[in-house]
Design an enzyme around this catalytic site. Structure first.
Site, PDB file in Angstrom:
ATOM      1  N   ASP A   8      43.781  65.092  70.811  1.00 37.81           N
ATOM      2  CA  ASP A   8      44.231  66.379  70.278  1.00 37.81           C
ATOM      3  C   ASP A   8      43.698  67.503  71.160  1.00 37.81           C
ATOM      4  OD1 ASP A   8      41.707  65.372  69.082  1.00 37.81           O
ATOM      5  OD2 ASP A   8      41.602  67.392  68.232  1.00 37.81           O
ATOM      6  N   ASN A  53      32.808  60.897  67.762  1.00 39.07           N
ATOM      7  CA  ASN A  53      31.717  61.332  68.649  1.00 39.07           C
ATOM      8  C   ASN A  53      30.997  60.177  69.354  1.00 39.07           C
ATOM      9  OD1 ASN A  53      30.345  60.325  66.474  1.00 39.07           O
ATOM     10  ND2 ASN A  53      29.106  62.154  66.094  1.00 39.07           N
ATOM     11  N   PHE A 105      34.052  56.019  65.425  1.00 40.44           N
ATOM     12  CA  PHE A 105      34.152  57.425  65.057  1.00 40.44           C
ATOM     13  C   PHE A 105      34.169  58.263  66.337  1.00 40.44           C
ATOM     14  CE2 PHE A 105      33.050  55.739  60.944  1.00 40.44           C
ATOM     15  CZ  PHE A 105      33.871  56.487  60.101  1.00 40.44           C
ATOM     16  N   HIS A 113      43.009  65.453  64.158  1.00 39.58           N
ATOM     17  CA  HIS A 113      42.090  64.822  65.114  1.00 39.58           C
ATOM     18  C   HIS A 113      42.549  63.408  65.504  1.00 39.58           C
ATOM     19  CE1 HIS A 113      38.596  66.135  67.135  1.00 39.58           C
ATOM     20  NE2 HIS A 113      37.647  65.591  66.391  1.00 39.58           N
ATOM     21  N   ASN A 163      34.441  66.414  71.077  1.00 39.27           N
ATOM     22  CA  ASN A 163      33.377  65.425  70.897  1.00 39.27           C
ATOM     23  C   ASN A 163      33.743  64.039  71.415  1.00 39.27           C
ATOM     24  OD1 ASN A 163      31.509  67.187  69.768  1.00 39.27           O
ATOM     25  ND2 ASN A 163      32.259  66.864  67.689  1.00 39.27           N
TER      26      ASN A 163
END
Length: 227
Positions: free
Chosen positions: A91, A66, A64, A19, A112
């Site tokens: 990604d 999201n 982060f 990710h 996300n």
């Protein structure tokens, strides 16, 4: 002025996750092109420099994944930029490992980080989709993307990241074709113009000479065995 934003999750435990390939791409660009030190700003880490004649801000959100849009949106508004001046490196499950594609606008396909960016700046930004492959079933996706790249991934991952850095000036100048070619040259270099095969391959294709027939008698073979 442009912003190149890489997506990932902050912290050492996530640093080698699939990710986080967006963060990795920006680190490679910064190192290859002499960008300044990373500094805390816009709810993330930023590094400033130039790619060709273009001034570029590299941004790694620390919100982060999201909530990536909070950081990207804040930086965009500060510099009074339009979404078209934002490029997001992320990604991509729907591309095979080692593949790289550039896309302008469009949906977030359930990612996300992109979903958050859509919510803050709309969808008219550019994306660099860095293939990581798919685990085969949607129920395995979360664990897959939050797992480190394996040893088998190291060779192609290094090639792709170097290719991204090679092509970054072309991307900043708006030549996405040359950018993708630069990545491809690292990830899948062309064969020599003469088409000659490596010596090792040539040797492996040369037939071994057949052994001469054994004309010894059974008794002689038995005697020879115990010599």
């Amino acid at each position: 002025m442009q912003i190149f934003a890489g997506l990932g999750n902050p912290g050492a435990k996530y640093s080698r996750n699939r990710h986080n390939i967006g963060f990795m791409a920006l680190d490679e660009i910064a190192g290859a092109h002499g960008f300044g030190p990373w500094k805390a700003k816009f709810q993330g880490l930023v590094s400033e420099g130039r790619l060709g004649s273009e001034k570029v801000l590299l941004l790694k959100p620390e919100t982060f994944m999201n909530r990536s849009g909070q950081s990207v949106g804040e930086a965009m508004r500060f510099f009074k930029l339009e979404p078209a001046q934002i490029t997001v490196f992320h990604d991509e499950l729907d591309l095979a490992p080692g593949k790289c594609r550039v896309k302008q606008g469009g949906g977030h396909a359930g990612h996300n980080g992109l979903r958050s960016i859509h919510g803050h700046i709309g969808e008219a930004y550019q994306r660099v989709r860095l293939g990581i492959g798919h685990p085969g079933h949607k129920d395995r996706v979360a664990g897959y993307v939050l797992h480190d790249f394996g040893r088998a991934d190291e060779a192609w991952l290094d090639d792709v990241l170097r290719g991204v850095a090679d092509g970054a000036p072309h991307l900043a100048m708006g030549d996405t074709g040359k950018f993708q070619n630069a990545v491809a040259l690292r990830a899948a270099p062309p064969r020599s113009s003469g088409g000659a095969k490596p010596a090792s391959a040539a040797r492996s294709e040369t037939p071994e000479p057949e052994p001469a027939p054994d004309t010894r008698s059974a008794m002689q073979r038995l005697v020879d065995k115990f010599r």
